[in-house]
Design a protein around this motif. Structure first.
Motif, PDB file in Angstrom:
ATOM      1  N   CYS A  17      32.341  45.424  42.050  1.00  0.00           N
ATOM      2  CA  CYS A  17      33.203  45.061  40.939  1.00  0.00           C
ATOM      3  C   CYS A  17      33.942  46.259  40.380  1.00  0.00           C
ATOM      4  CB  CYS A  17      32.394  44.383  39.832  1.00  0.00           C
ATOM      5  SG  CYS A  17      31.063  45.425  39.187  1.00  0.00           S
ATOM      6  N   SER A  18      33.473  47.466  40.660  1.00  0.00           N
ATOM      7  CA  SER A  18      34.136  48.653  40.132  1.00  0.00           C
ATOM      8  C   SER A  18      35.004  49.357  41.162  1.00  0.00           C
ATOM      9  CB  SER A  18      33.076  49.642  39.607  1.00  0.00           C
ATOM     10  OG  SER A  18      32.229  50.055  40.660  1.00  0.00           O
ATOM     11  N   GLU A  19      35.202  48.764  42.328  1.00  0.00           N
ATOM     12  CA  GLU A  19      35.978  49.410  43.379  1.00  0.00           C
ATOM     13  C   GLU A  19      37.465  49.322  43.070  1.00  0.00           C
ATOM     14  OE1 GLU A  19      34.858  47.399  46.869  1.00  0.00           O
ATOM     15  OE2 GLU A  19      32.968  48.433  47.126  1.00  0.00           O
ATOM     16  N   GLY A  20      38.208  50.327  43.508  1.00  0.00           N
ATOM     17  CA  GLY A  20      39.642  50.321  43.353  1.00  0.00           C
ATOM     18  C   GLY A  20      40.306  49.620  44.511  1.00  0.00           C
ATOM     19  N   PRO A  21      41.649  49.740  44.594  1.00  0.00           N
ATOM     20  CA  PRO A  21      42.361  49.049  45.652  1.00  0.00           C
ATOM     21  C   PRO A  21      42.170  49.664  47.029  1.00  0.00           C
ATOM     22  CG  PRO A  21      43.857  50.393  44.352  1.00  0.00           C
ATOM     23  CD  PRO A  21      42.533  50.427  43.666  1.00  0.00           C
ATOM     24  N   ARG A  22      41.641  50.909  47.111  1.00  0.00           N
ATOM     25  CA  ARG A  22      41.509  51.587  48.402  1.00  0.00           C
ATOM     26  C   ARG A  22      40.175  51.279  49.062  1.00  0.00           C
ATOM     27  NH1 ARG A  22      45.088  55.666  49.503  1.00  0.00           N
ATOM     28  NH2 ARG A  22      46.495  56.247  47.817  1.00  0.00           N
ATOM     29  N   GLY A  23      40.197  51.090  50.385  1.00  0.00           N
ATOM     30  CA  GLY A  23      38.984  51.030  51.181  1.00  0.00           C
ATOM     31  C   GLY A  23      38.080  49.858  50.894  1.00  0.00           C
ATOM     32  N   VAL A  24      38.631  48.698  50.515  1.00  0.00           N
ATOM     33  CA  VAL A  24      37.772  47.557  50.201  1.00  0.00           C
ATOM     34  C   VAL A  24      38.033  46.386  51.137  1.00  0.00           C
ATOM     35  CG1 VAL A  24      37.630  48.196  47.775  1.00  0.00           C
ATOM     36  CG2 VAL A  24      39.458  46.689  48.520  1.00  0.00           C
ATOM     37  N   THR A 163      44.616  45.351  48.539  1.00  0.00           N
ATOM     38  CA  THR A 163      44.464  44.579  47.306  1.00  0.00           C
ATOM     39  C   THR A 163      44.756  43.101  47.553  1.00  0.00           C
ATOM     40  OG1 THR A 163      45.174  46.540  46.086  1.00  0.00           O
ATOM     41  CG2 THR A 163      45.128  44.469  44.885  1.00  0.00           C
ATOM     42  N   GLU A 164      45.717  42.799  48.400  1.00  0.00           N
ATOM     43  CA  GLU A 164      45.980  41.397  48.728  1.00  0.00           C
ATOM     44  C   GLU A 164      44.777  40.762  49.424  1.00  0.00           C
ATOM     45  OE1 GLU A 164      49.495  41.720  51.055  1.00  0.00           O
ATOM     46  OE2 GLU A 164      50.860  41.509  49.338  1.00  0.00           O
ATOM     47  N   ALA A 165      44.155  41.507  50.347  1.00  0.00           N
ATOM     48  CA  ALA A 165      42.964  40.997  51.029  1.00  0.00           C
ATOM     49  C   ALA A 165      41.829  40.784  50.040  1.00  0.00           C
ATOM     50  CB  ALA A 165      42.535  41.968  52.133  1.00  0.00           C
ATOM     51  N   ARG A 166      41.661  41.725  49.130  1.00  0.00           N
ATOM     52  CA  ARG A 166      40.626  41.594  48.103  1.00  0.00           C
ATOM     53  C   ARG A 166      40.872  40.353  47.251  1.00  0.00           C
ATOM     54  NH1 ARG A 166      37.338  45.251  45.264  1.00  0.00           N
ATOM     55  NH2 ARG A 166      36.895  44.629  43.109  1.00  0.00           N
ATOM     56  N   LEU A 167      42.111  40.131  46.883  1.00  0.00           N
ATOM     57  CA  LEU A 167      42.444  38.983  46.043  1.00  0.00           C
ATOM     58  C   LEU A 167      42.171  37.665  46.764  1.00  0.00           C
ATOM     59  CD1 LEU A 167      43.655  37.886  43.430  1.00  0.00           C
ATOM     60  CD2 LEU A 167      45.933  38.168  44.444  1.00  0.00           C
ATOM     61  N   ARG A 168      42.561  37.601  48.042  1.00  0.00           N
ATOM     62  CA  ARG A 168      42.319  36.367  48.802  1.00  0.00           C
ATOM     63  C   ARG A 168      40.830  36.073  48.936  1.00  0.00           C
ATOM     64  NH1 ARG A 168      46.554  38.435  52.037  1.00  0.00           N
ATOM     65  NH2 ARG A 168      45.018  39.262  53.520  1.00  0.00           N
ATOM     66  N   SER A 169      40.049  37.108  49.258  1.00  0.00           N
ATOM     67  CA  SER A 169      38.612  36.884  49.440  1.00  0.00           C
ATOM     68  C   SER A 169      37.943  36.479  48.137  1.00  0.00           C
ATOM     69  CB  SER A 169      37.955  38.143  50.005  1.00  0.00           C
ATOM     70  OG  SER A 169      38.007  39.207  49.072  1.00  0.00           O
ATOM     71  N   ARG A 170      38.374  37.073  47.032  1.00  0.00           N
ATOM     72  CA  ARG A 170      37.794  36.714  45.740  1.00  0.00           C
ATOM     73  C   ARG A 170      38.168  35.280  45.346  1.00  0.00           C
ATOM     74  NH1 ARG A 170      34.039  39.909  46.393  1.00  0.00           N
ATOM     75  NH2 ARG A 170      33.793  41.710  45.055  1.00  0.00           N
ATOM     76  N   GLU A 171      39.378  34.885  45.642  1.00  0.00           N
ATOM     77  CA  GLU A 171      39.777  33.513  45.324  1.00  0.00           C
ATOM     78  C   GLU A 171      38.981  32.503  46.161  1.00  0.00           C
ATOM     79  OE1 GLU A 171      44.436  34.266  43.961  1.00  0.00           O
ATOM     80  OE2 GLU A 171      43.943  33.722  46.032  1.00  0.00           O
ATOM     81  N   ILE A 205      39.558  39.082  40.104  1.00  0.00           N
ATOM     82  CA  ILE A 205      40.844  38.480  40.474  1.00  0.00           C
ATOM     83  C   ILE A 205      41.939  38.958  39.525  1.00  0.00           C
ATOM     84  CG2 ILE A 205      42.107  36.299  40.507  1.00  0.00           C
ATOM     85  CD1 ILE A 205      39.614  34.990  41.684  1.00  0.00           C
ATOM     86  N   ASP A 206      41.655  38.960  38.235  1.00  0.00           N
ATOM     87  CA  ASP A 206      42.638  39.443  37.259  1.00  0.00           C
ATOM     88  C   ASP A 206      42.964  40.908  37.491  1.00  0.00           C
ATOM     89  OD1 ASP A 206      42.649  36.939  36.101  1.00  0.00           O
ATOM     90  OD2 ASP A 206      41.196  37.463  34.530  1.00  0.00           O
ATOM     91  N   GLN A 207      41.941  41.709  37.803  1.00  0.00           N
ATOM     92  CA  GLN A 207      42.166  43.130  38.061  1.00  0.00           C
ATOM     93  C   GLN A 207      43.013  43.345  39.310  1.00  0.00           C
ATOM     94  OE1 GLN A 207      38.696  45.539  39.122  1.00  0.00           O
ATOM     95  NE2 GLN A 207      39.313  47.052  37.594  1.00  0.00           N
ATOM     96  N   ALA A 208      42.716  42.604  40.356  1.00  0.00           N
ATOM     97  CA  ALA A 208      43.489  42.742  41.598  1.00  0.00           C
ATOM     98  C   ALA A 208      44.937  42.317  41.395  1.00  0.00           C
ATOM     99  CB  ALA A 208      42.837  41.911  42.707  1.00  0.00           C
ATOM    100  N   ARG A 209      45.154  41.255  40.641  1.00  0.00           N
ATOM    101  CA  ARG A 209      46.531  40.822  40.365  1.00  0.00           C
ATOM    102  C   ARG A 209      47.289  41.873  39.560  1.00  0.00           C
ATOM    103  NH1 ARG A 209      45.215  34.474  38.799  1.00  0.00           N
ATOM    104  NH2 ARG A 209      45.069  33.701  40.962  1.00  0.00           N
ATOM    105  N   SER A 210      46.599  42.512  38.626  1.00  0.00           N
ATOM    106  CA  SER A 210      47.235  43.568  37.842  1.00  0.00           C
ATOM    107  C   SER A 210      47.616  44.742  38.724  1.00  0.00           C
ATOM    108  CB  SER A 210      46.289  44.022  36.729  1.00  0.00           C
ATOM    109  OG  SER A 210      46.840  45.098  36.002  1.00  0.00           O
ATOM    110  N   TRP A 211      46.705  45.146  39.641  1.00  0.00           N
ATOM    111  CA  TRP A 211      47.031  46.225  40.582  1.00  0.00           C
ATOM    112  C   TRP A 211      48.239  45.861  41.432  1.00  0.00           C
ATOM    113  CZ3 TRP A 211      41.254  46.779  42.286  1.00  0.00           C
ATOM    114  CH2 TRP A 211      40.596  47.626  41.404  1.00  0.00           C
ATOM    115  N   LEU A 212      48.253  44.650  41.947  1.00  0.00           N
ATOM    116  CA  LEU A 212      49.373  44.229  42.787  1.00  0.00           C
ATOM    117  C   LEU A 212      50.686  44.263  42.025  1.00  0.00           C
ATOM    118  CD1 LEU A 212      48.157  41.236  45.010  1.00  0.00           C
ATOM    119  CD2 LEU A 212      49.027  43.454  45.765  1.00  0.00           C
ATOM    120  N   GLU A 213      50.665  43.754  40.798  1.00  0.00           N
ATOM    121  CA  GLU A 213      51.890  43.725  40.001  1.00  0.00           C
ATOM    122  C   GLU A 213      52.403  45.136  39.735  1.00  0.00           C
ATOM    123  OE1 GLU A 213      53.477  42.009  35.679  1.00  0.00           O
ATOM    124  OE2 GLU A 213      51.423  41.649  36.348  1.00  0.00           O
TER     125      GLU A 213
END
Length: 308
Positions: A17-24, A163-171, A205-213
């Protein structure tokens, strides 16, 4: 066995839950595979599916996503910074917020010999280079000169894909957990864990969307910083420079002297009091400490008056 799968899915929701957009990317896809597994399948099969996905190949990257930053510096005649800067700001505003946006604007008039200013804007990436040329042209019309320019870029392609992959998997994980909660499949404790997992997943999901935006905004709009200067700064050195420097340092020198005196008094006063007390005690018992010339003269007089 269904309860074990529910617990595994909830644990996956709480992981990273604390990971950033890199390497996830790899771990997130592994979680999605576990979610896709049938609840009636053995837990070992879900674990094998996660391991196989984690050992996958490279992340596919499409077109490069580059965030560009422009820096321009103009030398202008005295009195020209404000009109030129306002003209550049109007050129930006006339394009509309979908093409150009003003971030900040300032001016610094240090006197009759020097002035400066800065304008920070965000320009649509497709128009940025052409807009920079227009800024140079309008500055030249005001007898200005482009004295510095730079262009830097940061490739955000991998971060965006991750980040897109992270968002899809979380959804996918959220939908699966919500389905389990809707069917009430599992014990009370497992359902509670699933609800906690849903809360964590929604937060990610909210965090990933914010990163993407944010990243997509940096790619879509290039940052442009425009610096303006007029005249020349006061030269270093000259007849008055040492005088001004010495005058400005007088306060610091005087403060240092006073501070030194205070330190000396702080150290000497207790020592003087201790010596006075010691002298009084010794004098009471017939011993005298001779420190001053008057004390020595007193001793000499006592010696002369003493009977032979």
């Amino acid at each position: 066995m269904r309860g074990l799968v529910i617990s595994a899915m909830a644990g996956a929701a709480l992981a990273g839950c604390s990971e950033g957009p890199r390497g996830v990317y790899d771990s997130e896809v592994a979680y999605s595979v576990a979610v896709e597994a049938d609840a009636s399948a053995p837990l070992e099969e879900a674990a094998e599916a996660m391991a196989e996905t984690s050992a996958g190949g490279e992340i596919p990257v499409s077109a490069a996503q580059i965030a560009y930053t422009y820096r321009l510096g103009f030398q202008l005649p005295l009195g020209s910074i404000k009109p030129v800067q306002e003209q550049h700001a109007e050129m930006c505003e006339s394009r509309g917020p979908q093409k150009c946006r003003i971030i900040s604007m300032r001016q610094d008039d240090s006197g009759e010999e020097y002035a400066s200013g800065r304008l920070e804007i965000a320009v649509a990436a497709s128009d940025a280079r052409a807009f920079a040329k227009q800024l140079e042209t309008t500055s030249g019309d005001a007898n200005g000169e482009l004295t510095s320019s730079s262009l830097t870029g940061e490739d955000l392609s991998k971060d965006i894909v991750d980040t897109e992959a992270r968002l899809r998997s979380r959804e996918m994980l959220r939908d699966r957990l919500m389905d389990i909660l809707a069917r009430r499949a599992g014990t009370v404790s497992e359902l509670v864990e699933a609800e906690r997992g849903v809360a964590q997943v929604n937060q990610e999901i909210d965090q990933a969307r914010s990163w993407l935006e944010t990243m997509r905004g940096r790619v879509a709009f290039s940052e442009m910083t425009i610096d303006y200067s007029a005249g020349a700064r006061s030269p270093v050195g000259g007849f008055s420079e040492p005088i001004v420097t010495a005058w400005n340092s007088l306060g610091g020198i005087l403060g240092g002297v006073i501070a030194g005196i205070m330190v000396m008094l702080t150290a000497l006063v207790p020592i003087a009091l201790l010596i006075a007390v010691l002298r009084a005690v010794l004098h009471r018992f017939g011993y005298r400490l001779r420190f001053w010339k008057s004390d020595l003269r007193e001793v000499e007089a006592e010696t002369e008056d003493a009977p032979a």
